[in-house]
Design an enzyme around this catalytic site. Sequence first.
Site, PDB file in Angstrom:
ATOM      1  N   LYS A 181       6.845  51.277  13.225  1.00 41.29           N
ATOM      2  CA  LYS A 181       7.102  51.101  11.631  1.00 41.29           C
ATOM      3  C   LYS A 181       8.042  52.473  11.466  1.00 41.29           C
ATOM      4  CE  LYS A 181       3.606  48.225  10.235  1.00 41.29           C
ATOM      5  NZ  LYS A 181       2.591  47.747   9.349  1.00 41.29           N
TER       6      LYS A 181
ATOM      7  N   LYS B 196       7.268  39.846  17.749  1.00 43.33           N
ATOM      8  CA  LYS B 196       6.328  39.145  17.117  1.00 43.33           C
ATOM      9  C   LYS B 196       6.687  38.628  15.698  1.00 43.33           C
ATOM     10  CE  LYS B 196       3.168  42.238  14.698  1.00 43.33           C
ATOM     11  NZ  LYS B 196       1.848  42.367  14.183  1.00 43.33           N
TER      12      LYS B 196
ATOM     13  N   LYS C 225       4.669  39.345   8.839  1.00 43.13           N
ATOM     14  CA  LYS C 225       4.697  38.594   7.667  1.00 43.13           C
ATOM     15  C   LYS C 225       5.462  39.474   6.730  1.00 43.13           C
ATOM     16  CE  LYS C 225      -0.169  40.248   6.727  1.00 43.13           C
ATOM     17  NZ  LYS C 225       0.146  41.590   7.235  1.00 43.13           N
TER      18      LYS C 225
HETATM   19  N1  AQP Z   1       2.503  37.321  15.470  1.00 39.20           N
HETATM   20  C1  AQP Z   1       1.330  37.576  15.504  1.00 39.20           C
HETATM   21  N2  AQP Z   1       0.560  36.854  16.476  1.00 39.20           N
HETATM   22  C2  AQP Z   1      -0.540  36.729  16.536  1.00 39.20           C
HETATM   23  N3  AQP Z   1      -1.421  37.573  15.742  1.00 39.20           N
HETATM   24  C3  AQP Z   1      -0.955  38.458  15.091  1.00 39.20           C
HETATM   25  N4  AQP Z   1      -1.264  39.214  13.887  1.00 39.20           N
HETATM   26  C4  AQP Z   1      -0.239  39.794  13.361  1.00 39.20           C
HETATM   27  N5  AQP Z   1       1.060  39.412  13.886  1.00 39.20           N
HETATM   28  C5  AQP Z   1       0.445  38.438  14.830  1.00 39.20           C
HETATM   29  C6  AQP Z   1      -2.589  39.607  13.916  1.00 39.20           C
HETATM   30  O1  AQP Z   1      -3.001  39.445  12.225  1.00 39.20           O
HETATM   31  C7  AQP Z   1      -3.993  40.264  12.097  1.00 39.20           C
HETATM   32  C8  AQP Z   1      -3.722  40.896  10.647  1.00 39.20           C
HETATM   33  O2  AQP Z   1      -2.576  42.163  10.725  1.00 39.20           O
HETATM   34  P1  AQP Z   1      -2.440  43.016   9.751  1.00 39.20           P
HETATM   35  O3  AQP Z   1      -2.186  42.376   8.507  1.00 39.20           O
HETATM   36  O4  AQP Z   1      -3.382  43.979   9.595  1.00 39.20           O
HETATM   37  O5  AQP Z   1      -1.029  43.897  10.242  1.00 39.20           O
HETATM   38  P2  AQP Z   1      -0.080  43.511  11.466  1.00 39.20           P
HETATM   39  O6  AQP Z   1      -0.810  43.286  12.635  1.00 39.20           O
HETATM   40  O7  AQP Z   1       0.890  44.678  11.129  1.00 39.20           O
HETATM   41  O8  AQP Z   1       0.446  42.230  10.810  1.00 39.20           O
HETATM   42  P3  AQP Z   1       1.998  41.954  10.333  1.00 39.20           P
HETATM   43  O9  AQP Z   1       1.887  40.458  10.020  1.00 39.20           O
HETATM   44  O10 AQP Z   1       3.050  42.214  11.439  1.00 39.20           O
HETATM   45  O11 AQP Z   1       2.152  42.653   9.154  1.00 39.20           O
HETATM   46  P4  AQP Z   1       3.129  43.702   8.656  1.00 39.20           P
HETATM   47  O12 AQP Z   1       4.449  42.755   8.729  1.00 39.20           O
HETATM   48  O13 AQP Z   1       2.784  44.080   7.379  1.00 39.20           O
HETATM   49  O14 AQP Z   1       3.220  44.714   9.796  1.00 39.20           O
HETATM   50  C9  AQP Z   1      -4.232  41.286  13.248  1.00 39.20           C
HETATM   51  O15 AQP Z   1      -5.571  40.909  13.876  1.00 39.20           O
HETATM   52  C10 AQP Z   1      -3.136  41.196  14.352  1.00 39.20           C
HETATM   53  O16 AQP Z   1      -3.379  41.185  15.437  1.00 39.20           O
END
Ligand code: AQP
Length: 335
Positions: free
Chosen positions: A116, A198, A201
Amino acid sequence: MSEEKKKIIYSAMQPSGVPSLGNYIGALKNWKNLQDEYNCLFGVANMHAITVRQNPAELRQRTKDLVALFLAIGLDPEKHIIYVQSDVKAHAEIAWILNCFTYMGELNRMTQFKDKSAKHADNINAGLYTYPVLMAGDILLYQSDLVPVGADQKQHLEICRDIAGRFNGVYGDVFKIPDPYIPKVGARIMGLQNPERKMSKSESDNVNNVIYILDEPNVIRNKIKRAVTDSDTEVRYSEDKPGVSNLLNIYSAVTGKPIDEAAAEFKGCGYGEFKTGVGEAVVAELEPIQQRFKEYSSDKAYLEKVMKEGAEKASYIANKTLTKVKKKVGYPIYK
Ligand code: AQP
């Protein structure tokens, strides 16, 4: 099984964007299935979300939308706790205390911080650095037995266990040491345009890389049609075919069919037909959720009720742990 005997499981998601299909397959879809067996807490981690600069009005809206989405996928606020993190003051309070039980050496090893920081080089703030401590507090406040973790969150659960163990080592058994819960299904979903990374969002540079849960059906179909595959024509699950394998993972997750069966189903098909099949399967899974989302998100009074009641229930449990912790570290206690 009686409610008391059920184990506590803690899950949360940041309102840092409209959840992606990755969030759905890796997290939300599984959360729904945990509800019979466990006492669940489902948090909207908006305090985590501000570690990256957010537009305030959008963040507030996305926070409510995430609650509506939790309801739309079938999370039950009567039997479980759905709440917004910033509504429970104990999170901020315990985070400070736990900061004092966390070593910089430990935080320096966190790969998410490194990722990040690289992504947000203009805003490498202390919150981003101590994110795992806030997360440890989330889990420990509720004496959680289990935390569903994807591969990307394993390191954070490890540090949570270390912090809890350290605190307990000094003051006795204050915190339950949580175990990882590895979901039975839930592949890591990769970007459609870049299947080496990966699906996230908050990604905004290439909308075709991410399917958002609330994308219109035709948008979903088109994004999948445009997904990167390879110059080959064979639908096969293999490390050297990341694009095709990712689509097979998606298909398998939304249909519940094992990968082998999914691959067999598309054997001999061209990529066009394969992508159409995957697109339809994703639409069939998401469309009913989108419909329910519309209903819940337009019922403002009900949403607010869920959020307020969730905050009360969560605060009650969290404050019990926090009071114990405050006593242990030597803060004044008032009757
Ligand atoms: N690509 C993915 N495949 C499977 N699981 C995923 N998770 C996130 N991306 C994938 C799972 O979603 C949960 C919630 O995640 P979060 O919102 O706490 O943060 P994150 O993991 O950082 O998800 P993002 O979408 O990548 O958010 P941003 O873009 O804000 O960093 C977790 O259980 C994660 O494993």
